[in-house]
Scaffold this active site. Structure first.
Site, PDB file in Angstrom:
ATOM      1  N   ASP A   1       1.128  -7.642   2.278  1.00 52.59           N
ATOM      2  CA  ASP A   1       1.252  -6.206   2.021  1.00 52.59           C
ATOM      3  C   ASP A   1       2.720  -5.783   1.865  1.00 52.59           C
ATOM      4  O   ASP A   1       3.280  -5.122   2.739  1.00 52.59           O
ATOM      5  CB  ASP A   1       0.573  -5.430   3.153  1.00 52.59           C
ATOM      6  CG  ASP A   1       0.278  -3.992   2.766  1.00 52.59           C
ATOM      7  OD1 ASP A   1       0.852  -3.513   1.781  1.00 52.59           O
ATOM      8  OD2 ASP A   1      -0.529  -3.348   3.469  1.00 52.59           O
TER       9      ASP A   1
ATOM     10  N   HIS B   1       0.823  -1.218   0.000  1.00 52.65           N
ATOM     11  CA  HIS B   1       0.000   0.000   0.000  1.00 52.65           C
ATOM     12  C   HIS B   1       0.856   1.268   0.000  1.00 52.65           C
ATOM     13  O   HIS B   1       0.357   2.336  -0.315  1.00 52.65           O
ATOM     14  CB  HIS B   1      -1.054  -0.014   1.120  1.00 52.65           C
ATOM     15  CG  HIS B   1      -0.584   0.307   2.498  1.00 52.65           C
ATOM     16  ND1 HIS B   1      -0.245  -0.651   3.428  1.00 52.65           N
ATOM     17  CD2 HIS B   1      -0.411   1.492   3.132  1.00 52.65           C
ATOM     18  CE1 HIS B   1       0.101  -0.067   4.557  1.00 52.65           C
ATOM     19  NE2 HIS B   1       0.018   1.234   4.414  1.00 52.65           N
TER      20      HIS B   1
ATOM     21  N   SER C   1       3.991   2.423   8.247  1.00 55.80           N
ATOM     22  CA  SER C   1       3.728   1.418   7.226  1.00 55.80           C
ATOM     23  C   SER C   1       4.996   1.098   6.439  1.00 55.80           C
ATOM     24  O   SER C   1       5.663   2.006   5.961  1.00 55.80           O
ATOM     25  CB  SER C   1       2.655   1.910   6.259  1.00 55.80           C
ATOM     26  OG  SER C   1       1.407   1.783   6.843  1.00 55.80           O
TER      27      SER C   1
HETATM   28  N1  ARG Z   1      -4.647   0.632   7.189  1.00 56.06           N
HETATM   29  C1  ARG Z   1      -3.352   0.565   6.602  1.00 56.06           C
HETATM   30  C2  ARG Z   1      -2.511   1.744   7.000  1.00 56.06           C
HETATM   31  O1  ARG Z   1      -2.989   2.829   7.134  1.00 56.06           O
HETATM   32  C3  ARG Z   1      -3.411   0.583   5.130  1.00 56.06           C
HETATM   33  C4  ARG Z   1      -3.852  -0.674   4.568  1.00 56.06           C
HETATM   34  C5  ARG Z   1      -4.000  -0.568   3.102  1.00 56.06           C
HETATM   35  N2  ARG Z   1      -5.096  -1.423   2.680  1.00 56.06           N
HETATM   36  C6  ARG Z   1      -6.245  -0.941   2.254  1.00 56.06           C
HETATM   37  N3  ARG Z   1      -7.214  -1.763   2.041  1.00 56.06           N
HETATM   38  N4  ARG Z   1      -6.458   0.338   2.047  1.00 56.06           N
HETATM   39  O2  ARG Z   1      -1.309   1.647   7.122  1.00 56.06           O
END
Ligand code: ARG
Length: 717
Positions: free
Chosen positions: A222, A86, A652
């Site tokens: 991811d 992501h 992330s």
């Molecule tokens: N919630 C995750 C973050 O902010 C991002 C995950 C990305 N996946 C998604 N379905 N948008 O780091």
């Protein structure tokens, strides 16, 4: 008597001086002093110098700011980067077309020559951290207004930054800590040639998509792979075909050992923003104002995007990154409000504030310094709350909501110059070139029909929800003229504006004239909203300043009141370290969650009719054959795992490391039960969701066959 006091004091200090594992985003600069003893006890085998040093290479040299808002790490001697899928998403998208759909199909370069240059993508290496509080606050007095104070600090910071970067290529940032009570200087070496190397298909990298986002049990692979390139002498350089893979001072080895509950785990990376020391009034503001507004506006935006993306593959690709970014924090704010309520965060903050008030009341000197802190914050929020609809809707629905309005902003400088009696043609040319470049990028990922709908819907929302007296008068005029039909107005705008497609923009820019710009309906609309928002901002500004002052004093007082507690600073997108364990949790009464997920769970979630839960054939074959190579564990393929590390957005892509500093996973998410974690850490509930490095390697090796990448790594058993 004395002896007893001493014993109690010693006991107290032993008890309280220990920093608690799990909670805390610590500055690597102070690891030795604040955390090291504790970390060793929990299973760290490195020295503090091996984690952070400015004299020798250390772990910090392998960890980068990836792009503008993520973390990445160097995992090979040739500048190979691991980060989240992501985090690489918009880059992967930028290289995708309907014919080369790297989002759907994945992408793997088998040689350096196939790696894809990604203009604008940067990798920033931290050079050093320095406490510059004294220099930043030099000449600042208590008599200054907040604006004067801010100006002085800005002036000081500029000086600090230029002094510390003289004769180097470094970028410098002076950043406030503890709500402006301390200042630190960060130097970075920024590499500007970063290339896409590998990405799994969305069905792996984004498996579970928005349904599973922010949640455990999770089955997302991811990750994505990039590479830093440098000039031949290993220095940062703009993209050039002759650039070579960068040699960083340090890269991370990878561990494919099994993990157990309780194993030491630490994360280094760039948490974006927390407000752990925020007051109860801030919680009320989030719950009653900010969050519901953001959620309402984004719900509408996402509905429009979803419909158009489903109808057309090229629109799906163009809007993939925009959609994901918006959806991510749409769900975040829903979860945050839920968490804030369920976990009683307001009451806990209030309790601390009552304690603070009592502490002040018992001492005249304290009272003189701190008595206004909390009342100032409350007073500031009265005004901030009052104008929040105008501020939030302007930002979310108008300025970022309607693409044509966001695009109009590019013409600001040009408009000013053109409006002069005799515009300087040289400047006009330069600005025209800039706007041409911006519009190239803009139209690459643009679908006018979607924006027409968006403009109508967003104006309607704004018109309905923002108090009339805070709206631009122009909106009422439109409303009258079109009898409330914003859709009719929107199609009229798009039929007349020069901003609706590349050809028209090019034609306008070939001979830009003030007259035609000034009567362009998109420009007129943009100017009406931007003038209005400047006015609103000027009304709110004094309150934001009062809030800053109140927060700074409250923070200062809190540290004095709890003088035996080791405070960590709120996240501000500077490098931090958090440590704790691999750990499971119980999300609710009678429910226990395991700390790992496996491919079994991927298969159980499979739903070919739902794009969020498709499983690729190749992955199914590997699963059936249990063909996991050395990455499996007792016939299973571990996909994700949990730690109790303290992270937030920006982390992330961060490396999850074992006690030997080896990479065991990539952090990529927080969990649903503790979405209020940016306001208050929840030791029992808050977890970091990680993709297991063995799953990453399995996908690269067995699924993609990219053994060239595996061969670059230092894999340890
Ligand atoms: N919630 C995750 C973050 O902010 C991002 C995950 C990305 N996946 C998604 N379905 N948008 O780091």
């Amino acid at each position: 008597m004395k002896k007893i006091t001493l014993v109690i004091l010693t006991l107290l200090s032993v008890f309280t001086f220990q920093s608690r594992a799990d909670e805390g985003m610590w500055l690597p600069l102070f690891v030795q002093r604040l955390n090291y003893v504790d970390m060793q006890k929990e299973g760290l085998h490195l020295t503090a110098e091996e984690i952070y040093s400015i004299n020798h290479s250390s772990l910090k040299d392998a960890i980068i700011i990836f792009g503008g808002g993520c973390t990445g790490e160097i995992v090979s001697p040739n500048g190979l980067i691991f980060t989240n899928h992501h985090c690489g998403y918009s880059s992967i998208q930028s290289h995708s077309t309907v014919d080369h759909d790297y989002l759907s199909d994945g992408f793997w370069a088998t040689r350096y020559e196939e790696e894809l240059p990604t203009p604008g993508l940067r990798a920033s290496f931290l050079v050093s951290i320095q406490d510059v509080t004294a220099a930043a606050l030099a000449g600042v007095t208590n008599q200054m207004t907040e604006a004067e104070r801010a100006d002085k600090i800005k002036e000081n910071s500029k000086k600090i930054e230029s002094e510390n970067t003289k004769g180097t290529q470094y970028e410098a940032r002076t950043t406030p800590f503890f709500n402006g009570n301390e200042y630190y200087l960060f130097l970075y070496e920024v590499y500007k040639d970063v290339r896409l190397v590998g990405a799994p298909p969305t069905s792996i990298g984004k498996f579970g998509a928005d349904t599973d986002n922010w949640m455990w049990p999770r089955h997302t692979g991811d990750f994505s792979v990039f590479r830093v390139y440098a000039s031949k002498d290993n220095k940062p350089a703009e993209y050039a075909a002759g650039n070579v893979p960068m040699k960083s001072k340090q890269f991370l080895p990878v561990s494919i050992k099994e993990k157990k509950i309780g194993d030491f785990a630490m994360i280094m990376g760039y948490p974006g923003r927390t407000t752990r020391y925020a007051t109860s009034t801030a919680i009320k503001f989030a719950l009653e104002k900010n969050n519901p507004m953001v959620v309402k506006i984004r719900t509408k935006k996402l509905d429009i995007l979803r419909e158009d993306m489903a109808a057309d593959a090229s629109v799906r690709i163009k809007y993939a990154a925009k959609f994901a970014g918006s959806a991510n924090y749409w769900k975040y704010y829903i979860g945050q409000s839920k968490g804030l309520k369920q976990l009683g965060v307001y009451d806990r903050k209030k309790e601390l504030e009552d304690q603070f008030a009592n502490w002040i009341n018992t001492d005249k000197d304290r009272s003189a310094i701190y008595s206004e802190a909390l009342p100032d914050i409350s007073l500031a929020y009265e005004t901030i709350n009052k104008y929040e609809a105008a501020v939030r809707y302007n930002a979310e629905a108008i300025m970022q909501g309607c693409e044509i309005i966001a695009f109009s902003r590019n013409f600001n400088k040009l408009a000013d110059v053109l409006a002069k009696p005799k515009p300087d043609q040289k400047i006009v040319q330069t600005l025209t070139k800039q706007v041409t470049e911006a519009s190239g990028k803009y139209f690459k990922d643009y679908n006018m029909a979607t924006d027409v709908k968006m403009l109508a819907a967003m104006l309607q929302l704004y018109y309905n929800d923002v108090p009339k007296e805070m709206q631009p008068a122009y909106l009422e005029k439109i409303h009258k003229k079109y009898k409330g039909d914003f859709a009719a107005y929107a199609s009229e705008v798009f039929s007349k504006t020069n901003f609706s497609d590349t050809t028209k923009v090019k034609l306008f820019l070939s001979n830009p004239q003030s007259k035609s710009l000034q009567k362009d309906p998109a420009w007129i609309l943009y100017k009406a909203f931007s003038a209005n928002s400047s006015l609103i901002d000027s009304l709110v500004k004094p309150s934001n300043e009062l809030l800053a002052k109140g927060n700074r004093l409250f923070m200062q007082g809190l540290r004095e009141m709890q003088s035996d507690r080791t405070f960590y600073p709120d996240a501000n997108f500077t490098m931090r370290l958090t440590y704790g364990q691999v750990l499971d949790y119980s999300p609710a009464d009678a429910i226990d969650y395991n700390y790992v997920t496996t491919l079994d769970g991927v298969m159980a979630k499979e739903d070919p009719s739902n794009p969020e839960f498709v499983v690729a054939d190749k992955l199914k074959q590997l699963y059936k054959a249990k063909d996991y190579g050395r990455y499996g564990e007792n016939g299973k393929m571990v996909v994700g795992f949990l730690t109790n590390n303290d992270i937030t957005g920006g982390n992330s892509g961060s490396p999850v490391l074992n006690g030997d500093g080896e990479l065991i996973g990539l952090a990529f998410d927080g969990n649903w039960e503790a979405m209020s974690g940016n306001y208050a850490f929840e030791p029992k509930l808050q977890r970091t969701i990680c993709v297991d490095i063995r799953y990453v390697l399995f996908v690269i090796d067995k699924y993609a066959g990219a053994t060239n990448l595996i061969n670059e790594l230092d894999i340890r058993n």
